[in-house]
Design a protein around this motif. Structure first.
Motif, PDB file in Angstrom:
ATOM      1  N   PRO A 237      -2.485  -9.127  -5.445  1.00 22.60           N
ATOM      2  CA  PRO A 237      -3.499  -9.761  -4.599  1.00 22.60           C
ATOM      3  C   PRO A 237      -4.108 -11.006  -5.243  1.00 22.60           C
ATOM      4  O   PRO A 237      -4.493 -11.946  -4.534  1.00 22.60           O
ATOM      5  CB  PRO A 237      -4.544  -8.667  -4.372  1.00 22.60           C
ATOM      6  CG  PRO A 237      -4.303  -7.656  -5.404  1.00 22.60           C
ATOM      7  CD  PRO A 237      -2.846  -7.723  -5.733  1.00 22.60           C
ATOM      8  N   LEU A 238      -4.176 -11.041  -6.582  1.00 21.18           N
ATOM      9  CA  LEU A 238      -4.680 -12.255  -7.217  1.00 21.18           C
ATOM     10  C   LEU A 238      -3.724 -13.418  -6.971  1.00 21.18           C
ATOM     11  O   LEU A 238      -4.159 -14.521  -6.617  1.00 21.18           O
ATOM     12  CB  LEU A 238      -4.882 -12.034  -8.718  1.00 21.18           C
ATOM     13  CG  LEU A 238      -5.344 -13.268  -9.496  1.00 21.18           C
ATOM     14  CD1 LEU A 238      -6.659 -13.811  -8.955  1.00 21.18           C
ATOM     15  CD2 LEU A 238      -5.463 -12.947 -10.985  1.00 21.18           C
ATOM     16  N   ALA A 239      -2.424 -13.188  -7.141  1.00 21.93           N
ATOM     17  CA  ALA A 239      -1.451 -14.253  -6.880  1.00 21.93           C
ATOM     18  C   ALA A 239      -1.545 -14.720  -5.432  1.00 21.93           C
ATOM     19  O   ALA A 239      -1.516 -15.918  -5.143  1.00 21.93           O
ATOM     20  CB  ALA A 239      -0.039 -13.761  -7.193  1.00 21.93           C
ATOM     21  N   GLY A 240      -1.656 -13.766  -4.507  1.00 25.05           N
ATOM     22  CA  GLY A 240      -1.785 -14.128  -3.100  1.00 25.05           C
ATOM     23  C   GLY A 240      -3.078 -14.855  -2.798  1.00 25.05           C
ATOM     24  O   GLY A 240      -3.099 -15.829  -2.016  1.00 25.05           O
ATOM     25  N   PHE A 241      -4.168 -14.433  -3.420  1.00 25.22           N
ATOM     26  CA  PHE A 241      -5.470 -15.054  -3.176  1.00 25.22           C
ATOM     27  C   PHE A 241      -5.491 -16.495  -3.679  1.00 25.22           C
ATOM     28  O   PHE A 241      -6.007 -17.398  -3.005  1.00 25.22           O
ATOM     29  CB  PHE A 241      -6.557 -14.221  -3.854  1.00 25.22           C
ATOM     30  CG  PHE A 241      -7.960 -14.710  -3.627  1.00 25.22           C
ATOM     31  CD1 PHE A 241      -8.406 -15.054  -2.361  1.00 25.22           C
ATOM     32  CD2 PHE A 241      -8.839 -14.811  -4.686  1.00 25.22           C
ATOM     33  CE1 PHE A 241      -9.707 -15.498  -2.154  1.00 25.22           C
ATOM     34  CE2 PHE A 241     -10.140 -15.244  -4.495  1.00 25.22           C
ATOM     35  CZ  PHE A 241     -10.573 -15.591  -3.225  1.00 25.22           C
ATOM     36  N   LEU A 242      -4.909 -16.712  -4.846  1.00 27.67           N
ATOM     37  CA  LEU A 242      -4.884 -18.077  -5.374  1.00 27.67           C
ATOM     38  C   LEU A 242      -4.021 -18.983  -4.504  1.00 27.67           C
ATOM     39  O   LEU A 242      -4.339 -20.161  -4.319  1.00 27.67           O
ATOM     40  CB  LEU A 242      -4.390 -18.065  -6.822  1.00 27.67           C
ATOM     41  CG  LEU A 242      -5.315 -17.359  -7.824  1.00 27.67           C
ATOM     42  CD1 LEU A 242      -4.710 -17.372  -9.219  1.00 27.67           C
ATOM     43  CD2 LEU A 242      -6.705 -17.981  -7.828  1.00 27.67           C
ATOM     44  N   HIS A 244      -3.705 -18.522  -1.279  1.00 30.34           N
ATOM     45  CA  HIS A 244      -4.577 -18.687  -0.112  1.00 30.34           C
ATOM     46  C   HIS A 244      -5.575 -19.821  -0.331  1.00 30.34           C
ATOM     47  O   HIS A 244      -5.858 -20.610   0.591  1.00 30.34           O
ATOM     48  CB  HIS A 244      -5.300 -17.368   0.151  1.00 30.34           C
ATOM     49  CG  HIS A 244      -6.497 -17.469   1.046  1.00 30.34           C
ATOM     50  ND1 HIS A 244      -6.407 -17.592   2.412  1.00 30.34           N
ATOM     51  CD2 HIS A 244      -7.835 -17.480   0.748  1.00 30.34           C
ATOM     52  CE1 HIS A 244      -7.623 -17.657   2.929  1.00 30.34           C
ATOM     53  NE2 HIS A 244      -8.501 -17.591   1.945  1.00 30.34           N
ATOM     54  N   LEU A 245      -6.109 -19.932  -1.538  1.00 26.45           N
ATOM     55  CA  LEU A 245      -7.116 -20.954  -1.814  1.00 26.45           C
ATOM     56  C   LEU A 245      -6.511 -22.347  -1.884  1.00 26.45           C
ATOM     57  O   LEU A 245      -7.215 -23.341  -1.679  1.00 26.45           O
ATOM     58  CB  LEU A 245      -7.823 -20.642  -3.139  1.00 26.45           C
ATOM     59  CG  LEU A 245      -8.708 -19.394  -3.157  1.00 26.45           C
ATOM     60  CD1 LEU A 245      -9.235 -19.161  -4.558  1.00 26.45           C
ATOM     61  CD2 LEU A 245      -9.848 -19.494  -2.160  1.00 26.45           C
ATOM     62  N   GLY A 246      -5.239 -22.447  -2.189  1.00 21.09           N
ATOM     63  CA  GLY A 246      -4.573 -23.739  -2.291  1.00 21.09           C
ATOM     64  C   GLY A 246      -3.793 -24.063  -1.028  1.00 21.09           C
ATOM     65  O   GLY A 246      -3.869 -23.369  -0.016  1.00 21.09           O
ATOM     66  N   GLY A 247      -2.989 -25.115  -1.097  1.00 22.56           N
ATOM     67  CA  GLY A 247      -2.258 -25.543   0.092  1.00 22.56           C
ATOM     68  C   GLY A 247      -0.766 -25.348   0.004  1.00 22.56           C
ATOM     69  O   GLY A 247      -0.036 -25.724   0.931  1.00 22.56           O
ATOM     70  N   ALA A 248      -0.275 -24.770  -1.105  1.00 22.42           N
ATOM     71  CA  ALA A 248       1.168 -24.632  -1.291  1.00 22.42           C
ATOM     72  C   ALA A 248       1.736 -23.548  -0.378  1.00 22.42           C
ATOM     73  O   ALA A 248       1.019 -22.665   0.102  1.00 22.42           O
ATOM     74  CB  ALA A 248       1.483 -24.315  -2.740  1.00 22.42           C
ATOM     75  N   GLU A 249       3.038 -23.605  -0.162  1.00 21.68           N
ATOM     76  CA  GLU A 249       3.722 -22.579   0.622  1.00 21.68           C
ATOM     77  C   GLU A 249       4.099 -21.380  -0.235  1.00 21.68           C
ATOM     78  O   GLU A 249       4.180 -20.262   0.255  1.00 21.68           O
ATOM     79  CB  GLU A 249       4.989 -23.161   1.263  1.00 21.68           C
ATOM     80  CG  GLU A 249       4.705 -24.100   2.415  1.00 21.68           C
ATOM     81  CD  GLU A 249       3.971 -23.402   3.554  1.00 21.68           C
ATOM     82  OE1 GLU A 249       4.418 -22.310   3.967  1.00 21.68           O
ATOM     83  OE2 GLU A 249       2.950 -23.950   4.012  1.00 21.68           O
ATOM     84  N   GLN A 250       4.340 -21.624  -1.521  1.00 25.45           N
ATOM     85  CA  GLN A 250       4.678 -20.539  -2.425  1.00 25.45           C
ATOM     86  C   GLN A 250       4.322 -20.936  -3.841  1.00 25.45           C
ATOM     87  O   GLN A 250       4.129 -22.123  -4.135  1.00 25.45           O
ATOM     88  CB  GLN A 250       6.159 -20.184  -2.327  1.00 25.45           C
ATOM     89  CG  GLN A 250       7.102 -21.322  -2.644  1.00 25.45           C
ATOM     90  CD  GLN A 250       8.545 -20.938  -2.414  1.00 25.45           C
ATOM     91  OE1 GLN A 250       8.851 -19.907  -1.809  1.00 25.45           O
ATOM     92  NE2 GLN A 250       9.459 -21.743  -2.900  1.00 25.45           N
TER      93      GLN A 250
END
Length: 296
Positions: A237-242, A244-250
């Motif tokens: 969830p931390l990887a996903g949350f970070l 989410h906060l940015g604009g990258a696709e992956q």
């Protein structure tokens, strides 16, 4: 009397006595729920897993995960470690496994060395990222035993997040606060009573930037885990949350955890945007330690 074979291993490390310890019962048919919970409490590790035949024959196995006090719907290092154990018995010859867990299906990609031996695994969190509310800085700082100004809020407040049924509070902290953090059991209990959004559970995942990677610590004293050396179900969830906060696709991100405990662990995460939401993975190496049998 009945006997059940078990193995223990260290997960998210390639060095014995590093990483996070795990006990696995690879043939758990015949154990009752109460016996599984009692065995998990007896091992006194963060988690113990019990492998059963899958409900769907298209899947590899059903895996039940218990911490010291309760069954868990999903957990990271138990999934990685159990996959490694199953691969040693010949499952996953095509390089993949499918593990049924309470939170959903956990898909596994096995890691092999040049000789074909399985060295570790990467698992996909069973659910997309789900974000809960921001939580008060003062209460979370008290739980971590740090001053409120040790929490960094420039990008986000302490935030509840999950992707497999285990909500974690994600907290960015300063370098000094990460080093100084010590869980305060009384503050944890007060927070659970005062903050209904927690649903009676509270685990803190503190992190800070460390060059191209993150450093992290995890505290969950209400489940008996004063500190955890590697927490896959917080890393995803931390990887996903970070993301989410940015604009990258992956994105991909390495997380170093367990250093303060003398059990350094490396968790390799990815996150990507999908039509269903943000999905994340975490992977790491495994090292066998013990084997034996429990006699009941």
């Amino acid at each position: 009397m009945r006997s059940f074979r078990f193995v223990t291993l260290d997960v998210f490390t390639d060095t014995r006595f590093g990483g996070n310890q795990l006990a696995v019962f690879p043939e758990a048919r015949g154990l009752s729920d109460a016996e599984m919970q009692a065995l998990a409490a007896e091992f006194n590790l963060s988690e113990t897993t019990f492998v059963l035949p899958p409900a769907d024959p298209a899947n590899s196995a059903r895996v039940r995960i218990f911490n010291r006090v309760a069954e868990m719907p999903f957990a990271g290092h138990p999934s990685v470690g159990t996959a490694w154990v199953l691969a040693q018995s010949g499952l996953g010859a095509d390089g993949s496994l499918r593990l049924e867990q309470v939170a959903g299906l956990v898909e596994v990609a096995l890691w092999r060395d040049a000789a074909g031996g399985v060295t570790g695994a990467e698992i996909s969190a069973p659910q997309p990222l789900a974000l809960g509310p921001a939580l008060p800085v003062e209460a979370i700082a008290a739980c971590a035993g740090i001053a409120p100004d040790g929490i960094v809020t420039a990008r986000h407040a302490p935030t509840l997040a999950a992707d497999g049924g285990n909500p974690r509070v994600l907290v960015e902290v300063t370098e000094a606060a990460l080093a100084a953090a010590r869980p305060d059991l009384g503050a944890f209990r007060r927070a659970v009573e005062a903050l209904p959004d927690l649903g009676g559970r509270l685990s803190l995942y503190l992190y800070r930037r460390d060059g191209e990677r993150l450093r992290a610590r995890m505290f969950s004293p209400l489940t008996g885990t004063w500190e955890d050396p590697a927490t896959g179900s917080a890393a995803t969830p931390l990887a996903g949350f970070l993301l989410h906060l940015g604009g990258a696709e992956q994105a991909s991100l390495d997380i170093l955890q367990g250093v303060e405990m003398g059990r350094p662990s490396l968790l390799r995460t990815t996150a990507r945007r999908t039509p269903q939401g943000i999905r994340a993975t975490v992977g790491g190496h495994c090292v066998p330690v013990l084997r034996g049998e429990a006699v009941l």
